[in-house]
Design a protein around this motif. Structure first.
Motif, PDB file in Angstrom:
ATOM      1  N   THR A 133     -16.113  91.948 -46.813  1.00 24.55           N
ATOM      2  CA  THR A 133     -16.605  93.243 -47.290  1.00 24.55           C
ATOM      3  C   THR A 133     -16.874  93.205 -48.782  1.00 24.55           C
ATOM      4  OG1 THR A 133     -15.333  94.336 -45.566  1.00 24.55           O
ATOM      5  CG2 THR A 133     -16.070  95.702 -47.410  1.00 24.55           C
ATOM      6  N   ARG A 134     -15.980  92.583 -49.525  1.00 28.71           N
ATOM      7  CA  ARG A 134     -16.141  92.496 -50.974  1.00 28.71           C
ATOM      8  C   ARG A 134     -17.366  91.662 -51.347  1.00 28.71           C
ATOM      9  NH1 ARG A 134     -11.290  93.613 -54.077  1.00 28.71           N
ATOM     10  NH2 ARG A 134      -9.768  94.553 -52.683  1.00 28.71           N
ATOM     11  N   ARG A 135     -17.657  90.620 -50.573  1.00 30.63           N
ATOM     12  CA  ARG A 135     -18.848  89.801 -50.836  1.00 30.63           C
ATOM     13  C   ARG A 135     -20.119  90.618 -50.637  1.00 30.63           C
ATOM     14  NH1 ARG A 135     -18.414  83.614 -48.543  1.00 30.63           N
ATOM     15  NH2 ARG A 135     -20.173  83.299 -49.920  1.00 30.63           N
ATOM     16  N   ILE A 136     -20.143  91.430 -49.591  1.00 31.98           N
ATOM     17  CA  ILE A 136     -21.321  92.255 -49.315  1.00 31.98           C
ATOM     18  C   ILE A 136     -21.536  93.271 -50.435  1.00 31.98           C
ATOM     19  CG2 ILE A 136     -22.260  94.006 -47.754  1.00 31.98           C
ATOM     20  CD1 ILE A 136     -20.808  92.440 -45.462  1.00 31.98           C
ATOM     21  N   LEU A 137     -20.478  93.926 -50.857  1.00 29.67           N
ATOM     22  CA  LEU A 137     -20.590  94.913 -51.932  1.00 29.67           C
ATOM     23  C   LEU A 137     -20.985  94.235 -53.245  1.00 29.67           C
ATOM     24  CD1 LEU A 137     -17.526  97.168 -51.088  1.00 29.67           C
ATOM     25  CD2 LEU A 137     -19.944  97.693 -50.739  1.00 29.67           C
ATOM     26  N   ALA A 138     -20.418  93.077 -53.523  1.00 27.12           N
ATOM     27  CA  ALA A 138     -20.763  92.337 -54.742  1.00 27.12           C
ATOM     28  C   ALA A 138     -22.237  91.934 -54.715  1.00 27.12           C
ATOM     29  CB  ALA A 138     -19.877  91.102 -54.888  1.00 27.12           C
ATOM     30  N   PHE A 139     -22.733  91.517 -53.559  1.00 24.12           N
ATOM     31  CA  PHE A 139     -24.143  91.154 -53.423  1.00 24.12           C
ATOM     32  C   PHE A 139     -25.034  92.350 -53.753  1.00 24.12           C
ATOM     33  CE2 PHE A 139     -27.996  91.139 -50.828  1.00 24.12           C
ATOM     34  CZ  PHE A 139     -28.592  89.974 -51.262  1.00 24.12           C
ATOM     35  N   CYS A 140     -24.685  93.531 -53.244  1.00 23.79           N
ATOM     36  CA  CYS A 140     -25.485  94.736 -53.508  1.00 23.79           C
ATOM     37  C   CYS A 140     -25.489  95.074 -54.997  1.00 23.79           C
ATOM     38  CB  CYS A 140     -24.956  95.909 -52.692  1.00 23.79           C
ATOM     39  SG  CYS A 140     -25.196  95.720 -50.913  1.00 23.79           S
ATOM     40  N   ILE A 141     -24.340  94.983 -55.635  1.00 28.29           N
ATOM     41  CA  ILE A 141     -24.248  95.250 -57.074  1.00 28.29           C
ATOM     42  C   ILE A 141     -25.090  94.245 -57.848  1.00 28.29           C
ATOM     43  CG2 ILE A 141     -22.683  95.213 -59.068  1.00 28.29           C
ATOM     44  CD1 ILE A 141     -20.506  96.293 -57.073  1.00 28.29           C
ATOM     45  N   ASP A 142     -24.963  92.969 -57.514  1.00 25.54           N
ATOM     46  CA  ASP A 142     -25.716  91.932 -58.221  1.00 25.54           C
ATOM     47  C   ASP A 142     -27.213  92.069 -57.997  1.00 25.54           C
ATOM     48  OD1 ASP A 142     -23.487  90.724 -59.382  1.00 25.54           O
ATOM     49  OD2 ASP A 142     -23.116  89.514 -57.599  1.00 25.54           O
ATOM     50  N   TYR A 143     -27.610  92.459 -56.801  1.00 29.83           N
ATOM     51  CA  TYR A 143     -29.029  92.669 -56.504  1.00 29.83           C
ATOM     52  C   TYR A 143     -29.590  93.786 -57.381  1.00 29.83           C
ATOM     53  CZ  TYR A 143     -32.840  91.692 -53.236  1.00 29.83           C
ATOM     54  OH  TYR A 143     -34.015  91.273 -52.669  1.00 29.83           O
ATOM     55  N   LEU A 144     -28.805  94.846 -57.560  1.00 32.92           N
ATOM     56  CA  LEU A 144     -29.205  95.948 -58.426  1.00 32.92           C
ATOM     57  C   LEU A 144     -29.316  95.478 -59.888  1.00 32.92           C
ATOM     58  CD1 LEU A 144     -29.754  98.999 -58.826  1.00 32.92           C
ATOM     59  CD2 LEU A 144     -27.289  99.258 -59.142  1.00 32.92           C
ATOM     60  N   ILE A 145     -28.371  94.690 -60.338  1.00 32.71           N
ATOM     61  CA  ILE A 145     -28.391  94.185 -61.714  1.00 32.71           C
ATOM     62  C   ILE A 145     -29.614  93.305 -61.950  1.00 32.71           C
ATOM     63  CG2 ILE A 145     -27.206  92.644 -63.340  1.00 32.71           C
ATOM     64  CD1 ILE A 145     -24.558  93.780 -62.182  1.00 32.71           C
ATOM     65  N   VAL A 146     -29.922  92.424 -61.002  1.00 27.58           N
ATOM     66  CA  VAL A 146     -31.107  91.567 -61.142  1.00 27.58           C
ATOM     67  C   VAL A 146     -32.360  92.430 -61.183  1.00 27.58           C
ATOM     68  CG1 VAL A 146     -32.512  89.806 -59.986  1.00 27.58           C
ATOM     69  CG2 VAL A 146     -30.048  89.498 -60.166  1.00 27.58           C
ATOM     70  N   GLY A 147     -32.400  93.467 -60.363  1.00 26.16           N
ATOM     71  CA  GLY A 147     -33.546  94.395 -60.404  1.00 26.16           C
ATOM     72  C   GLY A 147     -33.703  95.044 -61.765  1.00 26.16           C
ATOM     73  N   LEU A 148     -32.601  95.434 -62.373  1.00 28.58           N
ATOM     74  CA  LEU A 148     -32.654  96.034 -63.707  1.00 28.58           C
ATOM     75  C   LEU A 148     -33.062  95.003 -64.762  1.00 28.58           C
ATOM     76  CD1 LEU A 148     -29.463  98.295 -63.575  1.00 28.58           C
ATOM     77  CD2 LEU A 148     -31.861  99.023 -63.476  1.00 28.58           C
ATOM     78  N   LEU A 149     -32.588  93.781 -64.609  1.00 28.91           N
ATOM     79  CA  LEU A 149     -32.954  92.720 -65.552  1.00 28.91           C
ATOM     80  C   LEU A 149     -34.434  92.361 -65.482  1.00 28.91           C
ATOM     81  CD1 LEU A 149     -29.897  90.292 -65.186  1.00 28.91           C
ATOM     82  CD2 LEU A 149     -30.454  91.733 -67.165  1.00 28.91           C
ATOM     83  N   ALA A 189     -33.228  85.911 -61.110  1.00 26.21           N
ATOM     84  CA  ALA A 189     -32.038  85.813 -60.267  1.00 26.21           C
ATOM     85  C   ALA A 189     -31.298  84.496 -60.492  1.00 26.21           C
ATOM     86  CB  ALA A 189     -32.421  85.956 -58.796  1.00 26.21           C
ATOM     87  N   LEU A 190     -32.021  83.387 -60.553  1.00 27.18           N
ATOM     88  CA  LEU A 190     -31.349  82.105 -60.745  1.00 27.18           C
ATOM     89  C   LEU A 190     -30.760  81.976 -62.146  1.00 27.18           C
ATOM     90  CD1 LEU A 190     -33.719  79.710 -58.775  1.00 27.18           C
ATOM     91  CD2 LEU A 190     -31.522  80.672 -58.058  1.00 27.18           C
ATOM     92  N   GLY A 191     -31.409  82.550 -63.135  1.00 27.74           N
ATOM     93  CA  GLY A 191     -30.829  82.581 -64.480  1.00 27.74           C
ATOM     94  C   GLY A 191     -29.543  83.394 -64.511  1.00 27.74           C
ATOM     95  N   TYR A 192     -29.556  84.526 -63.829  1.00 33.68           N
ATOM     96  CA  TYR A 192     -28.361  85.381 -63.728  1.00 33.68           C
ATOM     97  C   TYR A 192     -27.220  84.626 -63.046  1.00 33.68           C
ATOM     98  CZ  TYR A 192     -25.452  89.266 -62.055  1.00 33.68           C
ATOM     99  OH  TYR A 192     -24.408  90.101 -61.767  1.00 33.68           O
TER     100      TYR A 192
END
Length: 161
Positions: free
Chosen positions: A31-47, A78-81
């Protein structure tokens, strides 16, 4: 430099980490991996916002040729992040840090930038080739590992246990 900790023991020249054998460090990891993925996806979108604006202006200046860079924008950002976060000192992305999880190597070594990027590329390649059903492997593999974790000898653990 000694890389062993008080929970490590050495057997036949191989460092064994007792912490990775404790089932509590894997509790709730899926569950934590899924939530972390969603957060990171949002951060990459903002970047991607600033580079997308720059590419837009470059496209205008080059009569549309610069807009071809949009095709590589997401992978590059994404790969830089991933390189700077997962391959960094904490061995976790911002989303993983928020969820108190981190990526670890089973042999006790550090996750470096190239391994972090390879981990991410194998995740995406596995999803493209085998669909998201590849993530069902976490229900059957030891330590709740995904297929790309199994291939690279890595595991995601909780940092708060």
């Amino acid at each position: 430099m000694n890389t062993t900790s008080s929970t490590d023991r050495i057997h036949d020249g191989e460092i064994l980490n007792d912490r990775l054998d404790d089932a509590r460090v894997y509790d709730g990891v899926r569950t934590r991996r899924i939530l972390a993925f969603c957060i990171d996806y949002l951060i990459v979108g903002l970047l991607m916002i600033v580079p997308a604006i720059v590419i837009g202006l470059l496209g205008v200046l080059t009569l549309g040729l610069g807009w071809m860079l949009y095709g590589i924008l997401f992978p590059v950002v994404a790969l830089g992040y991933i390189w700077w976060t997962l391959g960094g000192a904490s061995q976790a992305t911002v989303g993983m840090n928020m969820m108190n999880i981190r990526l670890e190597r089973l042999d006790g070594g550090r996750i470096d930038g190239p391994l972090a990027v390879l981990h991410s590329v194998l995740f995406w390649a596995g999803n493209v080739i085998l669909t998201p059903f590849i993530l069902l492997a976490t229900l059957f593999l030891d330590r709740k590992r995904a297929v790309h974790d199994l291939l690279l000898g890595t595991v995601v653990t909780r940092t708060d246990r």
